[in-house]
Design a protein around this motif. Structure first.
Motif, PDB file in Angstrom:
ATOM      1  N   SER A 154       0.517 -31.138  11.152  1.00 36.12           N
ATOM      2  CA  SER A 154       0.520 -29.676  11.321  1.00 36.12           C
ATOM      3  C   SER A 154      -0.688 -29.039  10.642  1.00 36.12           C
ATOM      4  O   SER A 154      -1.269 -28.083  11.161  1.00 36.12           O
ATOM      5  N   SER A 207       3.140 -27.003  16.837  1.00 30.06           N
ATOM      6  CA  SER A 207       2.398 -27.929  17.700  1.00 30.06           C
ATOM      7  C   SER A 207       0.985 -27.345  17.781  1.00 30.06           C
ATOM      8  O   SER A 207       0.756 -26.216  17.335  1.00 30.06           O
ATOM      9  N   GLN A 214       4.599 -35.324  10.169  1.00 31.68           N
ATOM     10  CA  GLN A 214       4.643 -34.014  10.849  1.00 31.68           C
ATOM     11  C   GLN A 214       3.893 -32.965  10.015  1.00 31.68           C
ATOM     12  O   GLN A 214       3.153 -32.142  10.549  1.00 31.68           O
ATOM     13  N   TRP A 238      -3.645 -29.686  12.900  1.00 26.86           N
ATOM     14  CA  TRP A 238      -3.583 -28.804  14.071  1.00 26.86           C
ATOM     15  C   TRP A 238      -3.988 -27.374  13.684  1.00 26.86           C
ATOM     16  O   TRP A 238      -4.689 -26.699  14.427  1.00 26.86           O
TER      17      TRP A 238
END
Ligand code: SF4
Length: 378
Positions: free
Chosen positions: A141, A99, A137, A144
């Motif tokens: 990622s 996250s 995802q 992020w």
């Protein structure tokens, strides 16, 4: 100069192609971490005169660890080894564990390179491989990770998957390029004995991709990544200029490294050592001061073959002078004979005393390496 590799042998789920040593039973995690610390402390004298330039947390899945556990491992290394100020500190991570907050924390505790197991940008491939993450995802990622401050991000991809068309693979590589990352490792699928894919292949549930198609996928990979400004510096590895994986490069350049954890390998120029591939036996050995590893003293032939296999994989190649000065005359004679053959056929390039694979040579690298190697005393 030396490196430290730590193997975290836990995964939440088994991917169908993977033959790395791992367990999906995380109940032994705390005990295993104590074991890793114990091994790090007890083996520090092996590298007491070396500066540590690279630390690599691999697995398994290091991202199953909690932040305090990761922090603890890094401080154990810093307390027991001379870590250079600009050391490359890599952590492997799976997108489904990440996250924004976790990535910022990972960067904050000292990891400066991230290696993400993405494998494919097609949902159907991810399902087939039994991966836990989805395409969005994976992409999220990477975004992020950049926001968290990572400026050295690597992703893994797999080609040669059953039914994977050239167009699908081209699309995968295209998405990787658009992500604007620094490093890509791309591997041709291998059906390892003991994996689900291997059993499915044997039962006829899966069909191997024809060799010609895998080769075309490899060609597409090289072309797209070169056009996008990547250096093809090792058979399966590509990076933006100069951003080689320093840790893996030290394997290919025969530098010393310490492998910590079950199944981890170590190398100290004269010998190789491998820890037992069992969490129970590893812990029992460490906790009771019993052997939990095997060691092999390298013969001249082993060292010559290692030098060939590792050097020929990379753009740094094999040094003719090194073979001449470091090994007995018969190795040099064999080396010259094989070099002549492959330089003439155009599969190997000789320049400034170094031998490297040509683009054509890359496609038959296994055969070339086998020819250069010495299997019996020469
Ligand atoms: S590929 Fe990675 S996540 Fe999957 S089983 Fe192997 S080590 Fe675990």
């Amino acid at each position: 100069m030396a490196g430290i590799y730590i193997h975290i042998p836990f995964c939440r789920k088994r991917c169908h192609y993977c033959d790395f040593f791992k367990s999906t039973d995380l109940t032994q995690k705390a005990r295993l971490l104590a074991g890793l610390k114990n091994e790090l402390e007890s083996r520090a004298p092996e590298l007491n005169s070396e500066e540590i330039n690279t630390i690599y947390l691999g697995g398994g899945t290091p991202s199953v660890l909690l932040m305090d556990e990761l922090k603890d491992l890094l401080s154990t290394i810093r307390q027991n080894y001379k870590v250079s100020i600009d050391a490359e500190i890599t952590m492997e991570a799976n997108p489904d564990d990440l996250s924004q907050a976790i990535l910022s924390a990972i960067h904050g505790i000292g990891f400066n390179r991230l290696s993400m197991g993405i494998q494919s940008f097609a949902e159907s491939d991810l399902k087939l491989m039994n991966r836990r993450h989805g395409v969005m995802q994976a992409i999220q990622s990477v975004k992020w990770a950049k926001k968290a401050g990572f400026s050295n991000i690597s992703i893994d991809l797999i080609y040669g998957l059953p039914n994977q068309t050239l167009e699908e693979w081209e699309r995968n590589v295209g998405i990787a390029v658009e992500l604007d990352i620094q490093h890509i490792s791309a591997y041709n699928l291998t059906y390892h004995e003991g994996t689900v894919f291997y059993d499915q292949l044997k039962k006829g549930v899966l069909k191997e991709l024809p060799d010609e198609l895998s080769l075309q996928q490899f060609e597409v990979l090289i072309r797209i990544l070169k056009e996008a400004g990547f250096e093809h510096y090792e058979i399966s590895n590509f990076c933006k200029p100069g951003l080689y994986s320093q840790h893996n490069s030290s394997y290919w350049k025969s530098k010393k490294y310490l492998g910590i954890g079950p199944s981890a390998h170590s190398f100290d120029i004269n010998s190789r050592r491998w820890n037992v591939s069992s969490i129970a036996k590893y812990l029992q050995g460490l906790e009771n001061n019993e052997p939990y590893f095997e060691t092999e003293i390298l013969s001249e032939q082993d060292s010559y073959n290692d030098y060939i296999i590792t050097g020929l994989r990379t753009i740094w190649g094999i040094s003719e002078e090194f073979i001449k000065t470091e090994f007995s005359a018969q190795y040099f004679i064999h080396f010259q004979k094989v070099s002549k053959k492959y330089v003439q056929s155009g599969h190997v390039i000789y320049s400034s005393g170094k031998l490297t694979l040509s683009q054509d040579g890359l496609f038959i690298s296994d055969k070339i390496m086998a020819d250069f190697m010495v299997v019996e005393s020469c």
